[in-house]
Design an enzyme around this catalytic site. Structure first.
Site, mmCIF file in Angstrom:
data_model
loop_
_atom_site.group_PDB
_atom_site.id
_atom_site.type_symbol
_atom_site.label_atom_id
_atom_site.label_comp_id
_atom_site.label_asym_id
_atom_site.label_seq_id
_atom_site.Cartn_x
_atom_site.Cartn_y
_atom_site.Cartn_z
ATOM 1 N N GLU A 92 12.365 -15.092 29.372
ATOM 2 C CA GLU A 92 13.153 -15.143 28.139
ATOM 3 C C GLU A 92 13.815 -13.807 27.887
ATOM 4 O O GLU A 92 13.286 -12.775 28.280
ATOM 5 C CB GLU A 92 12.228 -15.420 26.943
ATOM 6 C CG GLU A 92 11.457 -16.700 27.075
ATOM 7 C CD GLU A 92 10.494 -16.912 25.915
ATOM 8 O OE1 GLU A 92 10.631 -16.224 24.884
ATOM 9 O OE2 GLU A 92 9.612 -17.757 26.055
ATOM 10 N N CYS A 112 2.335 -12.605 32.258
ATOM 11 C CA CYS A 112 1.726 -11.303 31.971
ATOM 12 C C CYS A 112 0.246 -11.373 32.289
ATOM 13 O O CYS A 112 -0.392 -12.411 32.106
ATOM 14 C CB CYS A 112 1.926 -10.955 30.495
ATOM 15 S SG CYS A 112 1.303 -9.319 30.041
#
Ligand code: SAH
Length: 363
Positions: A92, A112
């Protein structure tokens, strides 16, 4: 057949690509100018003959990211992009039109590994680091959104001037931990500065506190801004919400952070999400926490950004009341600390922290 990404080619490779198509060399220069404006496809390249554009479309793609979804906040100020990479990973980026300029929040990794308990980006784990070009392409997507093909005067290239309608600020605060991909993030910033004229002081890296990465930034020596996602004023509480706290203590992180900001005479930004537990009890937003935070930043060149938590359905937290947030802020201010409550931008479009990617993955 996978398409060739023209943005990834060097100048001479692009020339070869064009001449291999049986086209004159100067077309490479034209294409390259379109790429530097963020052209999302070939059909916008009006100075290229239609037949060649069609041929290009069959074998090539412009940027290493494709816009899958674009969401506009109701006030029109924030645009969020869901982008797909060539291996179908999704990331994003967010464009925020603010009073001080056009700021883009970029992702540094697909997913992540940090595992912060309040965050949506880490829910599916880390997929991989992004390349320099994949990070850079995110600001070109935003640049195209701002300007499209409305470039009438010289210079053809964007020059980081918000008044001109260019991207003027960058925050590396999207999905991922930038200091786990430090070399590519540095490569990206060098390029944004060189190719798009975005000044060092208009660029911010946000980290959960990867100390060797901060040391690397010190060695690199560019006077960018640093933001530390602190979110707790003592190690015991921090360990409960941020696994990185098991690796580096607040003392070690702040020591590295102050070395960075002292070197460049910059103000440090501390990010602090205010959290309540599932029953609504304050977690890190108590008066005692505020007082402990004061001791960490007292007499330092620093700004504390208090962040109301954006609800993540999968996460067991609540957001404290406005009263509790203001009480926390008041304690900081009374002690002479510069503290602001972050304005929420694009809340209506799931603009916070990996929310769009997750909601799409759940479909
Ligand atoms: N890994 C880096 C950068 C990405 S996170 C870092 O930790 O700083 C960017 C910021 O958004 C961090 O301060 C992060 O803690 C915060 N954040 C994550 N999830 C959030 C949520 N649900 N609501 C509000 N802020 C959030």
């Amino acid at each position: 057949m996978t398409k060739t990404i023209l943005f990834d080619l060097t100048e001479s490779e692009l020339e070869k690509f064009v001449t291999d198509m049986g086209q004159p060399r100067f077309r490479a220069k034209q294409i390259s100018e379109w790429l530097s404006r963020g052209a999302p496809n070939f059909s916008v390249m009006k100075n290229i003959p239609e037949k060649m554009r069609d041929d290009l479309d069959k074998i090539a793609q412009t940027l290493p990211v494709r816009v899958i979804k674009k969401l506009q906040s109701s006030d029109g100020a924030t645009t969020k992009f869901l982008l797909e990479l060539n291996d179908n990973e999704r990331i994003e980026c967010v464009l925020m039109r603010t009073s001080y300029g056009n700021s883009v929040c970029v992702s540094s990794q697909a997913g992540c590994a940090m595992g912060c308990k309040f965050c949506a980006s880490t829910l599916l784990g880390l997929k991989r680091n992004l390349t320099v070009n994949e990070i850079f392409a995110q600001i070109l997507v935003a640049q195209w959104e701002l300007r499209g093909d409305r470039f009438t005067d010289k210079p053809i290239r964007p020059n980081g001037d918000a008044n001109n309608g260019d991207v003027s600020h960058i925050v590396v605060m999207g999905t991922g931990e930038p200091l786990q991909n430090t070399d590519n993030v540095i490569g990206f910033i060098e390029r944004a500065n060189h190719d798009m004229g975005i000044g060092w002081r208009r660029i911010t890296i946000s980290t959960c506190g990867v100390v060797p990465g901060i040391d690397k930034l010190i060695e690199w020596g560019r006077p960018i801004n640093l933001a530390i996602s602190l979110h707790a004023p003592n190690d015991e509480l921090r360990k409960k919400i941020m696994p990185i706290a098991n690796k580096y203590s607040i003392h070690e992180i702040m020591d590295a952070a102050w070395r960075f900001t002292d070197l460049h005479n910059r103000q440090l930004m501390i990010e602090y999400i205010l959290l309540g537990d599932i029953d609504g009890n304050l977690l890190n937003a108590t008066c005692e926490c505020a007082e402990q935070l004061v001791e960490i930043v007292r007499n330092k060149n620093c700004m504390v950004n208090l962040i109301p938590w954006n609800t993540v359905a999968e996460r067991q937290f609540t957001s404290p009341s406005g009263n509790a947030i203001h009480r926390f802020q008041d304690i900081l201010i009374k002690n002479g600390i510069h503290a602001r409550i972050r304005r929420e931008r694009g809340n209506d479009i799931g603009s916070a922290c990996g929310q769009l990617r997750i909601s799409e993955a759940n479909k």
